[in-house]
Each structure stands twice: as structure tokens, then as C-alpha cells.
Design a protein around this motif. Structure first.
Motif, PDB file in Angstrom:
ATOM      1  N   GLU A  44     -53.988 -17.171  85.700  1.00 46.26           N
ATOM      2  CA  GLU A  44     -54.139 -16.360  86.913  1.00 46.26           C
ATOM      3  C   GLU A  44     -54.267 -14.881  86.577  1.00 46.26           C
ATOM      4  OE1 GLU A  44     -51.765 -18.887  90.331  1.00 46.26           O
ATOM      5  OE2 GLU A  44     -50.564 -17.816  88.828  1.00 46.26           O
ATOM      6  N   LEU A  45     -53.529 -14.432  85.578  1.00 48.41           N
ATOM      7  CA  LEU A  45     -53.611 -13.035  85.160  1.00 48.41           C
ATOM      8  C   LEU A  45     -54.997 -12.723  84.590  1.00 48.41           C
ATOM      9  CD1 LEU A  45     -51.853 -10.535  85.152  1.00 48.41           C
ATOM     10  CD2 LEU A  45     -51.043 -11.167  82.897  1.00 48.41           C
ATOM     11  N   ILE A  46     -55.551 -13.654  83.820  1.00 53.25           N
ATOM     12  CA  ILE A  46     -56.903 -13.480  83.287  1.00 53.25           C
ATOM     13  C   ILE A  46     -57.914 -13.439  84.437  1.00 53.25           C
ATOM     14  CG2 ILE A  46     -58.738 -14.598  81.942  1.00 53.25           C
ATOM     15  CD1 ILE A  46     -56.463 -15.617  80.051  1.00 53.25           C
ATOM     16  N   ALA A  47     -57.764 -14.343  85.405  1.00 58.45           N
ATOM     17  CA  ALA A  47     -58.674 -14.362  86.556  1.00 58.45           C
ATOM     18  C   ALA A  47     -58.558 -13.086  87.382  1.00 58.45           C
ATOM     19  CB  ALA A  47     -58.391 -15.583  87.427  1.00 58.45           C
ATOM     20  N   LEU A  48     -57.343 -12.594  87.549  1.00 59.75           N
ATOM     21  CA  LEU A  48     -57.106 -11.379  88.333  1.00 59.75           C
ATOM     22  C   LEU A  48     -57.711 -10.152  87.665  1.00 59.75           C
ATOM     23  CD1 LEU A  48     -55.667  -9.826  90.648  1.00 59.75           C
ATOM     24  CD2 LEU A  48     -53.643  -9.751  89.172  1.00 59.75           C
ATOM     25  N   THR A  49     -57.458 -10.005  86.372  1.00 59.23           N
ATOM     26  CA  THR A  49     -57.895  -8.792  85.668  1.00 59.23           C
ATOM     27  C   THR A  49     -59.285  -8.910  85.073  1.00 59.23           C
ATOM     28  OG1 THR A  49     -56.917  -9.513  83.577  1.00 59.23           O
ATOM     29  CG2 THR A  49     -55.513  -8.207  85.067  1.00 59.23           C
ATOM     30  N   GLY A  50     -59.723 -10.136  84.809  1.00 65.59           N
ATOM     31  CA  GLY A  50     -60.999 -10.329  84.119  1.00 65.59           C
ATOM     32  C   GLY A  50     -60.893 -10.031  82.637  1.00 65.59           C
ATOM     33  N   LYS A  51     -59.666  -9.942  82.133  1.00 66.77           N
ATOM     34  CA  LYS A  51     -59.422  -9.566  80.736  1.00 66.77           C
ATOM     35  C   LYS A  51     -58.536 -10.600  80.058  1.00 66.77           C
ATOM     36  CE  LYS A  51     -61.323  -5.568  81.689  1.00 66.77           C
ATOM     37  NZ  LYS A  51     -62.686  -5.296  81.304  1.00 66.77           N
TER      38      LYS A  51
END
Length: 80
Positions: free
Chosen positions: A11-18
Motif C-alpha cells: 500500500e505504501l508503494i501504491a500510495l507513493t509510487g516509490k
């Protein structure tokens, strides 16, 4: 099944795109989203904070807002 109290790594990757931790931190900072750093150096975002940030959950601090307008009554009494 109950959701975890923090956003998952995916979810953090999806949120930040990083995917890199330092880039995620920069993205979270740019979004003005509150986060903490875990002992391993990875950022962690509370699910409650995230849901409040994106408007999915009302901020509990704003439920008890009271505006005191007593000064309006005082000025009316002086005018009479």
C-alpha cells in the motif's frame, strides 16, 4: 479479516509510487502525510492517519468544535 493498523508495504508503494525508502519518505513529506520511521529505516503510516488524510474517516479532533459567540450578545446589550 481485520485490516492492519498501518499501511502495508504494498500500500505504501501504491500510495507513493516509490519502492526506495528514502523516495517514499520524500513523497510522504511532499503529500504532508504524517509518518514515522521504523528501527529498520522504513517509513510507516498509520491507517487511521491515512484514512483521515484522504477523507475516508472524520478527524475525531474536529467533532467537538465549539465557537463562542457570546461577544455578539454583549455588544447588543451595550447598544440599547
Amino acid at each position: 479479516m481485520k485490516e492492519p493498523i498501518t499501511l502495508t508495504e504494498q500500500e505504501l508503494i501504491a500510495l507513493t509510487g516509490k519502492t526506495m525508502r528514502s523516495a517514499q519518505v520524500r513523497a510522504l513529506r511532499n503529500m504532508s502525510l504524517s509518518y514515522q520511521i521504523r528501527p529498520d529505516g522504513s517509513p510507516v503510516v498509520s491507517r487511521k492517519v491515512f484514512e483521515q488524510w484522504c477523507g475516508l474517516r472524520p478527524d475525531s479532533n474536529h467533532n467537538n468544535v465549539h465557537i463562542n459567540l457570546d461577544f455578539l450578545n454583549a455588544s447588543k446589550k451595550k447598544a440599547t
